[in-house]
Design an enzyme around this catalytic site. Structure first.
Site, PDB file in Angstrom:
ATOM      1  N   LYS A  22      -9.063   2.755  12.943  1.00 42.13           N
ATOM      2  CA  LYS A  22      -7.707   3.308  12.828  1.00 42.13           C
ATOM      3  C   LYS A  22      -7.604   4.175  11.573  1.00 42.13           C
ATOM      4  O   LYS A  22      -7.136   5.321  11.633  1.00 42.13           O
ATOM      5  CB  LYS A  22      -6.681   2.160  12.737  1.00 42.13           C
ATOM      6  CG  LYS A  22      -5.295   2.606  12.306  1.00 42.13           C
ATOM      7  CD  LYS A  22      -4.331   1.454  12.196  1.00 42.13           C
ATOM      8  CE  LYS A  22      -4.334   0.721  10.899  1.00 42.13           C
ATOM      9  NZ  LYS A  22      -3.609   1.344   9.787  1.00 42.13           N
ATOM     10  N   ASN A  23      -8.034   3.637  10.433  1.00 41.28           N
ATOM     11  CA  ASN A  23      -7.816   4.362   9.182  1.00 41.28           C
ATOM     12  C   ASN A  23      -8.664   5.627   9.091  1.00 41.28           C
ATOM     13  O   ASN A  23      -8.264   6.590   8.436  1.00 41.28           O
ATOM     14  CB  ASN A  23      -8.068   3.444   7.979  1.00 41.28           C
ATOM     15  CG  ASN A  23      -6.945   2.424   7.823  1.00 41.28           C
ATOM     16  OD1 ASN A  23      -5.902   2.542   8.475  1.00 41.28           O
ATOM     17  ND2 ASN A  23      -7.162   1.422   6.982  1.00 41.28           N
ATOM     18  N   CYS A 118       7.486   0.009   1.359  1.00 37.34           N
ATOM     19  CA  CYS A 118       6.536  -0.580   2.293  1.00 37.34           C
ATOM     20  C   CYS A 118       6.489  -2.061   2.023  1.00 37.34           C
ATOM     21  O   CYS A 118       6.629  -2.493   0.886  1.00 37.34           O
ATOM     22  CB  CYS A 118       5.181   0.055   2.053  1.00 37.34           C
ATOM     23  SG  CYS A 118       3.833  -0.844   2.790  1.00 37.34           S
ATOM     24  N   ARG A 123       3.598   1.090  -3.412  1.00 38.34           N
ATOM     25  CA  ARG A 123       2.720   2.107  -2.816  1.00 38.34           C
ATOM     26  C   ARG A 123       3.228   3.545  -2.998  1.00 38.34           C
ATOM     27  O   ARG A 123       3.579   4.229  -2.038  1.00 38.34           O
ATOM     28  CB  ARG A 123       2.496   1.820  -1.331  1.00 38.34           C
ATOM     29  CG  ARG A 123       1.852   0.500  -1.094  1.00 38.34           C
ATOM     30  CD  ARG A 123       1.589   0.253   0.377  1.00 38.34           C
ATOM     31  NE  ARG A 123       0.321   0.830   0.800  1.00 38.34           N
ATOM     32  CZ  ARG A 123      -0.130   0.731   2.055  1.00 38.34           C
ATOM     33  NH1 ARG A 123       0.583   0.132   2.969  1.00 38.34           N
ATOM     34  NH2 ARG A 123      -1.294   1.241   2.375  1.00 38.34           N
ATOM     35  N   ASP A 309      -7.684  -5.453   3.283  1.00 47.01           N
ATOM     36  CA  ASP A 309      -7.228  -5.554   4.670  1.00 47.01           C
ATOM     37  C   ASP A 309      -7.857  -6.734   5.414  1.00 47.01           C
ATOM     38  O   ASP A 309      -7.531  -6.962   6.577  1.00 47.01           O
ATOM     39  CB  ASP A 309      -7.533  -4.246   5.431  1.00 47.01           C
ATOM     40  CG  ASP A 309      -6.591  -3.116   5.021  1.00 47.01           C
ATOM     41  OD1 ASP A 309      -5.615  -3.381   4.297  1.00 47.01           O
ATOM     42  OD2 ASP A 309      -6.844  -1.968   5.431  1.00 47.01           O
ATOM     43  N   ARG A 401       0.093  -1.786  15.886  1.00 51.56           N
ATOM     44  CA  ARG A 401      -0.251  -0.645  15.031  1.00 51.56           C
ATOM     45  C   ARG A 401      -1.758  -0.590  14.796  1.00 51.56           C
ATOM     46  O   ARG A 401      -2.299   0.494  14.543  1.00 51.56           O
ATOM     47  CB  ARG A 401       0.448  -0.762  13.673  1.00 51.56           C
ATOM     48  CG  ARG A 401       1.956  -0.600  13.747  1.00 51.56           C
ATOM     49  CD  ARG A 401       2.539  -0.553  12.352  1.00 51.56           C
ATOM     50  NE  ARG A 401       1.674   0.260  11.493  1.00 51.56           N
ATOM     51  CZ  ARG A 401       1.473   0.036  10.206  1.00 51.56           C
ATOM     52  NH1 ARG A 401       2.061  -0.956   9.592  1.00 51.56           N
ATOM     53  NH2 ARG A 401       0.671   0.813   9.520  1.00 51.56           N
TER      54      ARG A 401
HETATM   55  C1  UD1 Z   1      -5.616   2.728   2.697  1.00 53.58           C
HETATM   56  C2  UD1 Z   1      -5.584   2.056   4.044  1.00 53.58           C
HETATM   57  C3  UD1 Z   1      -5.037   0.638   3.921  1.00 53.58           C
HETATM   58  C4  UD1 Z   1      -5.822  -0.140   2.861  1.00 53.58           C
HETATM   59  C5  UD1 Z   1      -5.875   0.639   1.555  1.00 53.58           C
HETATM   60  C6  UD1 Z   1      -6.764  -0.034   0.513  1.00 53.58           C
HETATM   61  C7  UD1 Z   1      -5.184   3.935   5.541  1.00 53.58           C
HETATM   62  C8  UD1 Z   1      -4.275   4.593   6.503  1.00 53.58           C
HETATM   63  N1  UD1 Z   1      -4.733   2.830   4.938  1.00 53.58           N
HETATM   64  O1  UD1 Z   1      -4.255   2.820   2.260  1.00 53.58           O
HETATM   65  O2  UD1 Z   1      -5.144  -0.008   5.196  1.00 53.58           O
HETATM   66  O3  UD1 Z   1      -5.182  -1.382   2.638  1.00 53.58           O
HETATM   67  O4  UD1 Z   1      -6.396   1.959   1.781  1.00 53.58           O
HETATM   68  O5  UD1 Z   1      -8.041  -0.205   0.986  1.00 53.58           O
HETATM   69  O6  UD1 Z   1      -6.308   4.346   5.355  1.00 53.58           O
HETATM   70  N2  UD1 Z   1      -1.515   4.003  -5.280  1.00 53.58           N
HETATM   71  C9  UD1 Z   1      -0.744   4.572  -6.249  1.00 53.58           C
HETATM   72  N3  UD1 Z   1      -0.451   5.896  -6.151  1.00 53.58           N
HETATM   73  C10 UD1 Z   1      -0.901   6.673  -5.119  1.00 53.58           C
HETATM   74  C11 UD1 Z   1      -1.710   6.077  -4.128  1.00 53.58           C
HETATM   75  C12 UD1 Z   1      -2.001   4.741  -4.225  1.00 53.58           C
HETATM   76  O7  UD1 Z   1      -0.321   3.909  -7.195  1.00 53.58           O
HETATM   77  O8  UD1 Z   1      -0.596   7.865  -5.088  1.00 53.58           O
HETATM   78  C13 UD1 Z   1      -1.869   2.570  -5.368  1.00 53.58           C
HETATM   79  C14 UD1 Z   1      -1.374   1.751  -4.193  1.00 53.58           C
HETATM   80  O9  UD1 Z   1      -0.038   1.335  -4.374  1.00 53.58           O
HETATM   81  C15 UD1 Z   1      -2.362   0.614  -4.198  1.00 53.58           C
HETATM   82  C16 UD1 Z   1      -3.663   1.268  -4.666  1.00 53.58           C
HETATM   83  O10 UD1 Z   1      -3.273   2.480  -5.295  1.00 53.58           O
HETATM   84  O11 UD1 Z   1      -1.967  -0.355  -5.136  1.00 53.58           O
HETATM   85  C17 UD1 Z   1      -4.660   1.591  -3.574  1.00 53.58           C
HETATM   86  O12 UD1 Z   1      -4.012   2.264  -2.530  1.00 53.58           O
HETATM   87  P1  UD1 Z   1      -4.746   3.336  -1.612  1.00 53.58           P
HETATM   88  O13 UD1 Z   1      -6.225   3.148  -1.701  1.00 53.58           O
HETATM   89  O14 UD1 Z   1      -4.194   4.664  -1.875  1.00 53.58           O
HETATM   90  O15 UD1 Z   1      -4.265   2.863  -0.169  1.00 53.58           O
HETATM   91  P2  UD1 Z   1      -3.857   3.772   1.048  1.00 53.58           P
HETATM   92  O16 UD1 Z   1      -4.721   4.984   1.097  1.00 53.58           O
HETATM   93  O17 UD1 Z   1      -2.387   3.927   1.088  1.00 53.58           O
END
Ligand code: UD1
Length: 423
Positions: A22-23, A118, A123, A309, A401
Site C-alpha cells: 500500500k505505502n 491524525c 504528524r 506499523d 484502508r
Molecule cells: C509512512 C507510512 C506509515 C508509517 C510511517 C513510518 C505511508 C503512506 N505511510 O508515513 O504507514 O507508519 O511512514 O514508517 O507511507 N514528521 C514530522 N514532520 C514531517 C513529516 C514527518 O515531524 O514533515 C514526523 C512524524 O510525525 C513522525 C515521524 O516524523 O513522528 C516519521 O514520520 P514519516 O516517516 O514521515 O511517516 P509518513 O511518511 O507520514
C-alpha cells in the site's frame, strides 16, 4: 458499518499470498504527475487508500484506470486540468501530500490542502515543506492550503538535510528533485523498501538517481521523464501481520512473496520469541511448533529497524508470551490505542508515554472491541485468533484502508473469521 467476528483456535496451516505494498503504491501513483507519458503499476493492492489516491489524481485531471478486481493501475497525466488538491480528499488520507512535490516540479506551482490531525499523533508536514524550499520553492500557508511556487525556470537542485528520518518527506523530495535543474543530495534519507521501489520506478521513467536504500540519495535532474511499467514491491507490513497469525495460534503458514530482507529486524524478534521463519523459493514459512512464546523487548525505528506499523500486531503476540515485554514506540506519539482494547480481552499492559509493558497471560478471552486505526484493527483480529471464545471487532473501515480480503486470506489457512453487517 461492518464488524469482523473471530473465534479463537488453531493451529493454522496453508499459504497466504501477500499483496503489493500500500505505502509503495501511494507514492508510485503520484509519480505519474511527473510525466506526460503513461505509467502502469502492476501488483497494486485493492484497498480504499488506493481508491482515495485514484480520486485525488482524477480530480487533477489525470487518467487512472484500474478495474475493480484488477491489480493493474494504468495512469496518464498528459493533460492535467488542475494543480490544486482539495481538502475534501486530502483530509481522508495524509499520503495525499505526496502530490505536492511532483506537481510543483512539473508545473512550477501547486496548492495542496494541509492534511490536518491524525489519530496516531500530530504528524506535521514541515519536513516536506522544508525539503521543497531547499529546491528553491516559495511557500505560503493560507486558508488551510500550502501554496507552492517554483522559481522562474523551475526547481533547482540543492542539499536537503533532514533533521530526522521521514519516509513521506524523502519521497516528496525525491520526486521533486528528478525534474529540478542540477544535482540534489538528500541527507538522512529514509531507507525503507518503498523508497527503493520508488527510485527504481523513477529510474525506469528516465530519472538519474543513486544511493536509494542508503541514507544519502543523489539525484541529477533531467528535463523530462517518460513512461514506465513497474511492479509494486511486496507489502512488508501485510507480510509481518500474517506471519504473526501462526506465531499467535500455532501451526505453519507460508506467506507467499515474502523475503527476509523486507522484514529482517522483525524476524530477529520472532526468532527471540521462539518462532521459526524459513525463506523458501516462494516466500517465508513461519511455524510455532510447541509451547508458549517467549517475551521480547521491541523498539520501533526507521528501516531497517523494527517497523512502527508492526508494533500493534507484535503486542498482540506478546500478550500471551511467557514473561514481560517492553515495547517502545519511537516514531509516533499516541500509538498505543490498541492497548486498552487488548486489555478488554484480558491482556496485562501498562502504558507510560511511549512505553508499553506487557506481562503475558496464559490465555486471552474473546470480547467486543473497537478498531481505532489501521494497524490497531488488525492487531485485535490477531488477538482474537488466540483468544478463548468470540471476539467482535467493530469499526473495521480502518482495516479496509490497508488489508485486502482479510477474511478470505485467514479463513484459507483455517481461521474462524467472518465479516458481518452491523444491524
Ligand atoms: C509512512 C507510512 C506509515 C508509517 C510511517 C513510518 C505511508 C503512506 N505511510 O508515513 O504507514 O507508519 O511512514 O514508517 O507511507 N514528521 C514530522 N514532520 C514531517 C513529516 C514527518 O515531524 O514533515 C514526523 C512524524 O510525525 C513522525 C515521524 O516524523 O513522528 C516519521 O514520520 P514519516 O516517516 O514521515 O511517516 P509518513 O511518511 O507520514
Amino acid at each position: 458499518m461492518d464488524s469482523i467476528v473471530v473465534t479463537g483456535g488453531g493451529p493454522l496451516s496453508g499459504q497466504i499470498p501477500i499483496a503489493g505494498a500500500k505505502n509503495a503504491c501511494l507514492t508510485l501513483m503520484p509519480a505519474t504527475l511527473l510525466s506526460d507519458a503513461p505509467l502502469t503499476l502492476t501488483n497494486a493492492p485493492r484497498l480504499s487508500d488506493i481508491r482515495t489516491m485514484t480520486t485525488l489524481l482524477q480530480s487533477l485531471g489525470a487518467e487512472v484506470q484500474g478495474l475493480q478486481d484488477s491489480q493493474v493501475l494504468a495512469m496518464s497525466s498528459h493533460s492535467l486540468t488542475s494543480t490544486r488538491a482539495e481538502y475534501d480528499i486530502v483530509r481522508k488520507m495524509r499520503a495525499s501530500i505526496l502530490v505536492l512535490g511532483p506537481l510543483l516540479a512539473r508545473y512550477g506551482h501547486a496548492e495542496v490542502s494541509l492534511p490536518g490531525g491524525c489519530a496516531i499523533g500530530a504528524r506535521p508536514v514541515d519536513l516536506h515543506l522544508r525539503a521543497l524550499e531547499a529546491l528553491g520553492a516559495e511557500l505560503d500557508l493560507r486558508e488551510g492550503y500550502v501554496h507552492a511556487k517554483a522559481p522562474t525556470g523551475g526547481l533547482r537542485g540543492g542539499v536537503i538535510e533532514f533533521p530526522f528520518v521521514s519516509v513521506g518527506a524523502t519521497e516528496n523530495a525525491l520526486m521533486a528533485a528528478t525534474l529540478a535543474k542540477g544535482t540534489t543530495v538528500i541527507k538522512r534519507a529514509a531507507r525503507e523498501p518503498e523508497i527503493v521501489d520508488l527510485a527504481q520506478c523513477l529510474r525506469k521513467m528516465g530519472a538519474q538517481i543513486e544511493g536509494e536504500g542508503t541514507d544519502t540519495i543523489t539525484i541529477q535532474g533531467v528535463d523530462r521523464l517518460g513512461g514506465a511499467t513497474h511492479r509494486v514491491v511486496t507489502d512488508r507490513i501485510e507480510l509481518g501481520t500474517y506471519m504473526l497469525a501462526p506465531a499467535i495460534c500455532g501451526g505453519e503458514v507460508e506467506c507467499l512473496g515474502g523475503t527476509i530482507a523486507l522484514v529482517s529486524s522483525f524476524c530477529e524478534k520472532l526468532d527471540a520469541a521462539g518462532i521459526s521463519v524459513e525463506e523458501t523459493a516462494s516466500g517465508l514459512k513461519v511455524a510455532r511448533k510447541n509451547g508458549r512464546v517467549g517475551a521480547v523487548d521491541v523498539t520501533t525505528e526507521p528501516f531497517p529497524g523494527f517497523p512502527t506499523d508492526l508494533q500493534a500486531q507484535m503486542m498482540a503476540l506478546l500478550c500471551t508470551a511467557e514473561g514481560t515485554s517492553v515495547l517502545e514506540e519511537k516514531i509516533f506519539e499516541n500509538r498505543f490505542m490498541h492497548a486498552p482494547e487488548l486489555m478488554r480481552m484480558g491482556a496485562r499492559i501498562e502504558v507510560h508515554g511511549g512505553t508499553a509493558t506487557v506481562t503475558g497471560v496464559d490465555k486471552l478471552k474473546g470480547a467486543p472491541v473497537m478498531a481505532t486505526d489501521l494497524r490497531a484493527s488488525v492487531s485485535l483480529i490477531l488477538a482474537g485468533l488466540a483468544a478463548e471464545g468470540e471476539t467482535t471487532v467493530s469499526r473495521v473501515y480502518h482495516l479496509d484502508r490497508g488489508y485486502e480480503h482479510v477474511v478470505g486470506k485467514l479463513s484459507a489457512v483455517g481461521a474462524k473469521i467472518e465479516r458481518v453487517k452491523d444491524a
